[in-house]
Design a protein around this motif. Sequence first.
Motif, PDB file in Angstrom:
ATOM      1  N   ASN A  98      44.246  82.791 115.500  1.00 25.54           N
ATOM      2  CA  ASN A  98      42.816  83.063 115.653  1.00 25.54           C
ATOM      3  C   ASN A  98      42.439  83.392 117.083  1.00 25.54           C
ATOM      4  N   ASN A  99      43.243  82.920 118.034  1.00 26.67           N
ATOM      5  CA  ASN A  99      42.966  83.207 119.448  1.00 26.67           C
ATOM      6  C   ASN A  99      43.702  84.438 119.962  1.00 26.67           C
ATOM      7  N   GLY A 100      44.456  85.102 119.072  1.00 28.85           N
ATOM      8  CA  GLY A 100      45.140  86.333 119.462  1.00 28.85           C
ATOM      9  C   GLY A 100      46.483  86.152 120.132  1.00 28.85           C
ATOM     10  N   SER A 101      47.001  84.915 120.148  1.00 29.59           N
ATOM     11  CA  SER A 101      48.330  84.671 120.731  1.00 29.59           C
ATOM     12  C   SER A 101      49.380  84.851 119.644  1.00 29.59           C
ATOM     13  N   ILE A 102      49.667  86.111 119.332  1.00 30.34           N
ATOM     14  CA  ILE A 102      50.448  86.451 118.152  1.00 30.34           C
ATOM     15  C   ILE A 102      51.878  85.912 118.215  1.00 30.34           C
ATOM     16  N   SER A 103      52.556  86.095 119.336  1.00 29.98           N
ATOM     17  CA  SER A 103      53.952  85.665 119.427  1.00 29.98           C
ATOM     18  C   SER A 103      54.072  84.149 119.278  1.00 29.98           C
ATOM     19  N   LYS A 104      53.136  83.409 119.843  1.00 31.76           N
ATOM     20  CA  LYS A 104      53.158  81.951 119.710  1.00 31.76           C
ATOM     21  C   LYS A 104      52.859  81.535 118.279  1.00 31.76           C
TER      22      LYS A 104
END
Length: 227
Positions: A98-104
Motif C-alpha cells: 500500500n505504501n508502494g514499496s513493491i520489492s519489500k
Amino acid sequence: MLFRSSLPSLSPNQVLKRIGLLIAENEHSKAIKECRQFIEERPGSPLIGKIFLRLGRCYVLQRRHKLAIETFKTFINKYPKDPRIKEALYQIANIYWNNGSISKSIHYCRHVINRFPKSLWAEKALYIMARINDEKRWTHEAVELYSRIIKNFPKGNYAEEAGWKIGWMYYLSKNYQEAIKAFQKTIELYPDSNYRGAFIYWMGRSDRKSTRLNSSHIPLSRMPSSA
C-alpha cells in the motif's frame, strides 16, 4: 468511564476483549496503551500474538506505518513459533504494498507463501503478488500467480476474481483465443458466480474480436477477386 480497571484485575481474555471494544470505538490511542502494558506485564501469555497483532493494527489505523511494521517485526523475532506469525508477515507485506514499496512487499509475500503455503495468509499473499504484476502489466507472471490462486484455493475469496483477471488481461493484450478459454474455464468452475453475465459477455466480445482479427489476416491470394 467504561474502561477503568487496571490490567492485573482482569483476565487476559477480558483485557483482549476490552482492547477490541476500544478499537471498535476508534479509541486507538487507549488501545495502544493497553496493548503495550499487556506486552510488558504478560510476555508469556498465550494471547501475546493477538495482542501484538492488535497493536500493529492500531498503528495502521493511525497511519503510523513505520511503527506498525516495527511491531510486527518485533513479534516475529520474539515469538518465532507463535502460530500467528503468518498473519504478521502478511500484514508487513500488505503495508509495504500500500505504501508502494513493491520489492519489500514481494519479499514478505514470498515468506508467507513458502512457509505457510496452505494458509489463508498465503492466499492473500499470492493475491498481492498477482496484483503487483498485473499493475505492472507483466502479463505472463500475473497469469501464473492468478492461476495458482485458482488451483490452490479454488473456494477462496479471490478465485473468481483471479479467473476474471486472467481473461481480462488476455483480452487487453489482444490474445482473444486465450481470453475465451479463460472466461470459459471460469464459467465452468463457478457456474453460480455473480459475475457469470460479465464472463459470458466478454467471452462473446473476445470471440468477435478474434473473428475480425483472423479475417483481416487472410492472405491476398485467398481474397475474392473484384471481377
